[in-house]
Write a protein that holds these residues in place. Structure first.
Motif, mmCIF file in Angstrom:
data_model
loop_
_atom_site.group_PDB
_atom_site.id
_atom_site.type_symbol
_atom_site.label_atom_id
_atom_site.label_comp_id
_atom_site.label_asym_id
_atom_site.label_seq_id
_atom_site.Cartn_x
_atom_site.Cartn_y
_atom_site.Cartn_z
ATOM 1 N N TRP A 178 0.830 -1.212 0.000
ATOM 2 C CA TRP A 178 0.000 0.000 0.000
ATOM 3 C C TRP A 178 0.862 1.258 0.000
ATOM 4 N N LYS A 179 1.976 1.223 0.720
ATOM 5 C CA LYS A 179 2.857 2.392 0.743
ATOM 6 C C LYS A 179 3.331 2.736 -0.667
ATOM 7 N N GLU A 180 3.731 1.729 -1.428
ATOM 8 C CA GLU A 180 4.196 1.968 -2.803
ATOM 9 C C GLU A 180 3.041 2.383 -3.707
ATOM 10 N N ILE A 181 1.903 1.695 -3.590
ATOM 11 C CA ILE A 181 0.751 2.001 -4.448
ATOM 12 C C ILE A 181 0.258 3.421 -4.198
ATOM 13 N N SER A 182 0.120 3.788 -2.927
ATOM 14 C CA SER A 182 -0.401 5.118 -2.600
ATOM 15 C C SER A 182 0.557 6.209 -3.042
ATOM 16 N N ARG A 183 1.855 5.980 -2.881
ATOM 17 C CA ARG A 183 2.843 6.976 -3.342
ATOM 18 C C ARG A 183 2.791 7.101 -4.865
ATOM 19 N N ALA A 184 2.663 5.960 -5.538
ATOM 20 C CA ALA A 184 2.631 5.981 -7.004
ATOM 21 C C ALA A 184 1.410 6.711 -7.537
ATOM 22 N N LEU A 185 0.274 6.540 -6.867
ATOM 23 C CA LEU A 185 -0.947 7.220 -7.317
ATOM 24 C C LEU A 185 -0.833 8.735 -7.204
ATOM 25 N N MET A 186 0.059 9.226 -6.348
ATOM 26 C CA MET A 186 0.238 10.663 -6.181
ATOM 27 C C MET A 186 1.337 11.229 -7.078
ATOM 28 N N GLU A 187 1.928 10.396 -7.914
ATOM 29 C CA GLU A 187 2.947 10.869 -8.859
ATOM 30 C C GLU A 187 2.283 11.594 -10.033
ATOM 31 N N PRO A 188 3.082 12.296 -10.854
ATOM 32 C CA PRO A 188 2.509 13.062 -11.969
ATOM 33 C C PRO A 188 1.776 12.218 -13.021
ATOM 34 N N ARG A 189 2.160 10.930 -13.160
ATOM 35 C CA ARG A 189 1.488 10.074 -14.151
ATOM 36 C C ARG A 189 1.111 8.732 -13.523
ATOM 37 N N PRO A 190 0.112 8.723 -12.631
ATOM 38 C CA PRO A 190 -0.283 7.455 -11.999
ATOM 39 C C PRO A 190 -0.760 6.423 -13.001
ATOM 40 N N ASP A 191 -1.258 6.879 -14.152
ATOM 41 C CA ASP A 191 -1.687 5.937 -15.185
ATOM 42 C C ASP A 191 -0.513 5.103 -15.699
ATOM 43 N N VAL A 192 0.673 5.713 -15.735
ATOM 44 C CA VAL A 192 1.866 4.988 -16.186
ATOM 45 C C VAL A 192 2.225 3.883 -15.189
ATOM 46 N N PHE A 193 2.048 4.142 -13.909
ATOM 47 C CA PHE A 193 2.275 3.121 -12.878
ATOM 48 C C PHE A 193 1.442 1.876 -13.170
ATOM 49 N N GLY A 229 -10.436 -0.578 -19.277
ATOM 50 C CA GLY A 229 -9.128 -0.355 -18.656
ATOM 51 C C GLY A 229 -8.519 0.966 -19.083
ATOM 52 N N LEU A 230 -8.629 1.286 -20.373
ATOM 53 C CA LEU A 230 -8.100 2.569 -20.866
ATOM 54 C C LEU A 230 -8.853 3.738 -20.241
ATOM 55 N N HIS A 231 -10.137 3.549 -19.989
ATOM 56 C CA HIS A 231 -10.914 4.601 -19.320
ATOM 57 C C HIS A 231 -10.369 4.862 -17.913
ATOM 58 N N ILE A 232 -10.026 3.807 -17.181
ATOM 59 C CA ILE A 232 -9.461 3.971 -15.839
ATOM 60 C C ILE A 232 -8.153 4.766 -15.925
ATOM 61 N N LEU A 233 -7.311 4.439 -16.895
ATOM 62 C CA LEU A 233 -6.053 5.171 -17.064
ATOM 63 C C LEU A 233 -6.326 6.645 -17.362
ATOM 64 N N GLY A 234 -7.336 6.916 -18.181
ATOM 65 C CA GLY A 234 -7.689 8.300 -18.495
ATOM 66 C C GLY A 234 -8.172 9.062 -17.274
ATOM 67 N N ALA A 235 -8.974 8.398 -16.449
ATOM 68 C CA ALA A 235 -9.473 9.043 -15.226
ATOM 69 C C ALA A 235 -8.327 9.343 -14.266
ATOM 70 N N LEU A 236 -7.372 8.417 -14.146
ATOM 71 C CA LEU A 236 -6.209 8.648 -13.289
ATOM 72 C C LEU A 236 -5.381 9.822 -13.778
#
Length: 410
Positions: A178-193, A229-236
């Protein structure tokens, strides 16, 4: 004793980015020598010390050897005879395996500067494949540095794929993941994660409910991108561009999980996907011991985002019930986050990124109308206890009805 600045501080200085955290490695010292100089040990079994004045971390140069499964399955060897090169080779990426001496001299035995210039995230050594946490870390670095043009080297992605296939990711603790996932979601491109995790096969190991959405079609009229799935990436991506907080990003990540349960014979329609998604959202929240604010918003957005999108077309009673679900009187910020998640979801469709979302103002107006109902007049009329609650509910519904009539010109 020689002291070097290492890791992210060196990397970010070379990239011209702000350095927010400095780590140091000490070559030629013992734990006793560090403590004699006032350094405070962080833990009994780990050769890391805090500087007596700055509080920054100073680690003794060390080597490590795989001794078990997971992130913690390593034994360390720290000794004055461990060299800087031996310490750096145990690190994950070449761009994180550089050091600077006190005079600013750069030590780069594994080509980190070359990979910085080539915009490559490349592993330092084959030992990369011994630590499953590195799959998440590399995907997170990809999310951070994607705006600078960085990508994961093919040979590193292959090692990540091997880790994903090995089952080692299952050995990670929920807290560490969770620590890695939550940090990644706050990066400039969480969709890339998410995309990198999918590219190496780790997404289906860590978040199979999310991985199942890729390849699932939606009605093109509403979703020009078609693929869920692409929609989720777009929303992120919209979440990042609009600087949304973590609960909103987490909710957007999970909001459509129910579409993965739609029988293919019903595609591209997804009847009742909101309800189908709730047990899946609960499962993910439980798996990673997600903080309560993220859990609650993800569940509420999963269940009610469809109503949010249709807000201007809802009956007054349905609109009022939606407000009641969010406890808008005591938890106004949670309703604001729901509105934000709905808007990011709507903007996450191909071609809708710049489209206005009038439902946001409509929902805020309805909430304001309900909140504006005063309790005092009802008390003066003699209402008390449960009767007061029912009278307050009737007056709030009336206020929402009047608001809606005013908006529609009735």
């Amino acid at each position: 004793m020689q002291i070097y600045k290492v890791g992210g501080a060196v990397r970010d200085r070379l990239l011209g980015r702000e350095v927010t955290e400095v780590d140091w490695v000490v070559v030629g010292a013992t734990a006793e020598a560090m403590q004699a100089q006032g350094f405070r040990p962080v833990g009994a079994d780990f050769p890391v010390f805090l500087h007596p004045r700055t509080g920054e971390e100073y680690a003794l140069a060390r080597t490590e050897r795989k001794s078990g499964r997971g992130y913690g399955g390593f034994t360390f060897y720290a000794s004055p005879d461990v060299t800087l090169e031996q310490d750096l080779i145990r690190r994950d990426l070449t761009i994180n395996a550089m050091a600077e001496d006190a005079d600013g001299g750069l030590y780069d035995p594994y080509g980190g500067q070359r990979d910085l210039e080539a915009r490559l995230l490349r592993h330092v050594s084959p030992a990369f494949a011994e630590d499953p946490l590195r799959v998440l870390r590399v995907a997170r670095f990809a999310a951070r540095y994607a705006p600078l043009g960085f990508r994961v080297a093919e040979e590193t992605l292959a090692l990540m794929a091997g880790l994903a296939a090995s089952g080692e990711l299952q050995a990670l603790t929920p807290e560490r993941s969770w620590k890695e996932i939550s940090r990644a979601l706050m990066e400039p491109r969480p969709d890339v994660f998410i995309q990198v995790l999918r590219d190496c096969g780790a997404l289906k190991e860590l978040l199979p409910e999310l991985d199942a959405l890729f390849g699932v079609p939606q009605a093109e009229a509403d979703h020009p991108e078609i693929d869920t799935g692409l929609h989720i990436l777009g929303a992120l991506r919209q979440c990042a561009e609009h600087r949304q907080p973590l609960p909103v990003r987490w909710a957007c990540l999970l909001h459509d999980l129910g579409k993965g349960r739609t029988p293919p014979s019903e595609w591209p329609r997804h009847v009742a996907h909101e309800q189908l998604g709730l047990p899946l959202i609960d499962a993910v929240n439980t798996r990673y011991k997600v903080p309560r604010d993220c859990q609650e918003l993800a569940r509420l957005v999963g269940e009610f985002h469809g109503l949010g999108h249709r807000a201007p077309k809802l009956s007054a009673s349905t609109l009022f019930e939606l407000l009641q679900h969010f406890d808008i009187y005591r938890r106004p910020e949670r309703f604001e986050q729901f509105i934000a998640a709905c808007e990011m979801n709507a903007r996450g469709r191909k071609g809708f990124e710049q489209t206005a979302y009038p439902q946001a103002a409509y929902l805020r107006g309805a909430a304001a109308a309900a909140r504006a109902v005063a309790v005092q007049p009802l008390l003066e009329l003699g209402y008390r206890g449960p009767e007061l609650g029912e009278a307050l509910k009737r007056e709030r519904l009336k206020a929402v009805t009047q608001y809606q009539q005013g908006m529609h010109g009735d």
